[in-house]
Scaffold this motif. Structure first.
Motif, mmCIF file in Angstrom:
data_model
loop_
_atom_site.group_PDB
_atom_site.id
_atom_site.type_symbol
_atom_site.label_atom_id
_atom_site.label_comp_id
_atom_site.label_asym_id
_atom_site.label_seq_id
_atom_site.Cartn_x
_atom_site.Cartn_y
_atom_site.Cartn_z
ATOM 1 N N VAL A 1 0.833 -1.203 0.000
ATOM 2 C CA VAL A 1 0.000 0.000 0.000
ATOM 3 C C VAL A 1 0.870 1.256 0.000
ATOM 4 N N ASP A 2 2.058 1.155 0.578
ATOM 5 C CA ASP A 2 2.950 2.303 0.662
ATOM 6 C C ASP A 2 3.337 2.836 -0.717
ATOM 7 N N SER A 3 3.238 2.004 -1.735
ATOM 8 C CA SER A 3 3.585 2.434 -3.087
ATOM 9 C C SER A 3 2.628 3.476 -3.625
ATOM 10 N N ILE A 4 1.428 3.578 -3.059
ATOM 11 C CA ILE A 4 0.455 4.572 -3.533
ATOM 12 C C ILE A 4 0.961 5.983 -3.281
ATOM 13 N N HIS A 5 1.826 6.169 -2.277
ATOM 14 C CA HIS A 5 2.353 7.499 -1.983
ATOM 15 C C HIS A 5 3.212 8.048 -3.109
#
Length: 692
Positions: A458-462
């Motif tokens: 999910v951190d890749s969405i940043h």
């Protein structure tokens, strides 16, 4: 090697998500045609025929003038990154210097600075860019001096977009640094250093900053995420031919995929390597666990976790007392909580703004059937003398002026208020509630190793601009073709609401999941488990009260973000509920919103305010500012109510201070010989003790 393998897997997962996202516009456009394919067929054909083929990496406009795509996008990407990193560097330096200077200021000087920065933060980037351009044009007209390029034409514009974008990291990072400095200054090692005679500034420079810089690095993800979305619109306003320009000109799956990969790759590498370095510096002697991560993260672990979730869910339903369930209880709880917070004037003012504005908009639409006054020519009382022609400036014939077609701006703002504010509140609510429900599963029924993997994914969405993702997904839904809209009005509203919600739900899930895990580590949770409390009871009675203020703050942040996305999409003529386009090539009207929502007004008249000199067009930006400021008041009010509960005392109402004043200023009792005698009798029986 193990860490390197993890990074490769995370990057491949992010790449797969980008490729899956890039074909959505083509799928939505072709789904109503006979030759249209399903989503997975469209994805497979794109991968096999274009992405994994050397000849497929081309940039084309309407299928002609094909050129290698990297020759077009890579120089534009470098130009965009020069502006982005220039703004990030300038904002970081300004925040760092300002925090050092402001940290030792007395509170009566520091508090006004914070209030001013809160006000600046509530002003959208679109308004800041517009005001900055207006200021430069005004100086040029008055003095003939051009401070910087207000738009790119023959020369590239740098200073204007950099100054506009630098405000976001400067304000956000300053508030973060001040907060962490204040918390760090209260720790024991600072008191020990001060007891040794070390002055405050060396303590701040040598010790406090070294401890807060790693934490600040993690906050930079959120700052850059907002910065990327703002750059998407700033490039449009300053006519910058960055990657945004070429993406909009050639809206193909290959252009979308390559553009997102160019954004995702460098930031992913920078932050992943930074986290590894900071983690090794923080825990140099930490030993690796004996179990291998390959043994823990398997399909079997996911299946077993899901089975445990179903068993616990079934057990919870069986043990729950359904007889005590009443629909009135949550309503009464919400009403009681709302009443307590309404005693705070900030929360009350912000809440009443939304209640009054949405209510008045609905009442106006019901009584007038969404009527908008229009006047093309304004005559004098004699009916023959022409006074003015559309568009009209304030205050005649309309108090707030009119647009280019003579429609009253005020009427359009009133009608669109219910759509803009209600659906922004609804999307923010769905983001928070959806994230909370999934966070319960994330924290209670998913193993910690799986949680770490999900958090990394999910951190890749940043690293992908949210406004750009919304633009990619909503373009085929909100824009009509020659045959009209592909979806009905309520289908467009539903799809836009769901897309803007689902884009952020993974982030809110992980954020709230980590917050629940933090509360689960408290000692009173362990005591509740020992007493036989189930997961459902622990969550409702112990965790949810702790999450309440955090949920409100998150709700306010998401509401402001939704309003900003509405504004960004409005610049590209993507209006909530759909965009009405005139297909007449000779006498085409400007794009209009189907609902008169506020972003439609920005796209319709806001962009021509500077070029035409019609300053009253900027009135449409005022409702956005007021709505954002009202939500900030609500969030601040919730913070103050919560801080009062935990012991932080704010100024009390004057009536309460008057009640307490007589008690504080009460006259002290007089002391006499009889007083000592009475005390002696109480302590020594009948033997009196008299003073000498």
């Amino acid at each position: 090697m193990r860490k390197f393998a993890k990074l490769i897997i995370y990057y491949l997962l992010g790449t797969m998500a980008i490729l899956a996202l890039s074909v959505f516009p083509k799928y939505f456009q072709m789904r109503d045609f006979p030759e249209g394919e399903g989503y997975f067929s469209t994805l497979l054909s794109f991968l096999s025929e274009e992405f994994f083929q050397k000849d497929g990496w081309v940039y084309s406009l309407n299928g002609v003038d094909e050129k290698p795509i990297l020759d077009i996008l890579f120089p534009a990407f470098i130009y965009s990154m020069e502006i982005l990193f220039g703004a990030l560097l300038l904002g970081s330096i300004a925040a760092f210097v300002l925090s050092l200077v402001s940290f030792f200021l007395p509170k009566f000087l520091l508090q006004p600075i914070k209030r001013i920065l809160d006000l600046i933060e509530s002003i959208p980037d679109l308004i800041i860019a517009t005001l900055l351009q207006s200021f430069v044009i005004f100086i040029f007209v008055q003095t003939g001096v051009e401070i910087f390029e207000v738009a790119s034409y023959s020369e590239k514009a740098y200073l204007g977009p950099i100054l506009t974008l630098a405000i976001i990291p400067a304000v956000s990072l300053f508030k973060i640094l001040i907060l962490m400095m204040e918390e760090e200054y209260l720790k024991m090692y600072v008191n020990f250093a001060r007891s040794k005679g070390i002055h405050n500034f060396p303590i701040l420079w040598k010790h406090i900053l070294r401890n807060i810089i790693p934490v600040s690095f993690h906050h930079m993800k959120i700052i850059i995420w907002g910065l990327l979305s703002s750059q998407f619109i700033i490039e449009r306003l300053f006519n910058i031919h960055g990657f945004t320009y070429f993406l909009v000109e050639s809206f193909t799956p290959m252009t979308i995929a390559v553009s997102l990969l160019l954004i995702f790759t460098p930031f992913f590498i920078i932050f992943q390597l930074g986290e590894i370095v900071l983690k090794e510096e923080k825990e140099p002697a930490r030993e690796l666990k004996k179990e291998s991560w390959r043994e823990k993260i398997t399909v079997t672990s996911f299946v077993s976790s899901f089975k445990v979730f179903l068993i616990n869910l079934k057990d919870g339903f069986q043990r729950f007392s359904w007889k005590s369930l009443s629909l009135l209880r949550p309503v009464m709880w919400v009403g009681k909580t709302f009443g307590i917070h309404m005693k705070n004037w900030k929360f009350a003012v912000g809440s009443l703004f939304f209640i009054i504005v949405i209510g008045y908009s609905i009442l106006y639409s019901v009584t007038t059937n969404n009527h908008v006054d229009q006047m093309r020519l304004l005559y004098a009382e004699d009916g023959a003398t022409l006074l003015a022609a559309m568009p009209f400036a304030p205050t005649e014939p309309f108090f707030f002026g009119s647009d280019r077609l003579g429609y009253s701006i005020y009427d359009q703002i009133v009608i669109g208020a219910k759509y803009t504010l209600f659906f922004a509140l609804l999307i923010a609510f769905l983001r928070v509630v959806g994230g909370l429900l999934l966070a319960i599963v994330y924290s209670f029924f998913v193993k910690s190793q799986v949680q770490q993997w999900l958090a990394k994914m999910v951190d890749s969405i940043h690293f992908m601009p949210l406004s750009l993702l919304a633009y990619i997904l909503l373009r085929p839904i909100l824009l009509p073709t020659f045959d009209g809209f592909s979806y009905s009005f309520w289908e467009r509203v539903f799809l836009e609401t769901m897309i803007l919600t689902l884009l952020v739900v993974p982030l809110t899930t992980v954020l709230l999941g980590k917050e629940i895990n933090r509360v689960l580590d408290y000692e009173f949770i362990a005591s509740a488990r020992v007493m036989g409390g189930g997961k459902f009871q622990i969550f409702i009675r112990h965790i949810l009260p702790h999450l309440g203020p955090r949920l409100t703050i998150l709700f306010g942040q998401q509401f402001i973000q939704v309003l900003l996305i509405f504004m960004h999409l409005g610049i590209f003529d993507y209006f909530f509920g759909g965009t009405k386009l005139s297909m007449d090539p000779m006498f085409s009207d400007p794009p209009k919103s189907s609902t008169y929502e506020w972003s439609g007004l920005i796209g319709q008249v806001g962009r021509s305010a500077l070029a035409s000199g019609r300053y009253w067009y900027l009135f449409i930006l005022v409702p956005f500012i007021i709505a954002i400021f009202a939500m900030q008041l609500i969030v601040q009010g919730v913070k103050e109510v919560q801080q009062v509960k935990v012991g932080v005392v704010f100024k009390q109402p004057r009536a309460e201070r008057k009640k307490q004043k007589p008690e504080i200023n009460a006259v002290a009792p007089s002391i006499s010989k009889e007083s000592f005698t009475q005390i002696g009798r109480e302590s020594n029986g009948n033997q009196a003790i008299t003073p000498p």
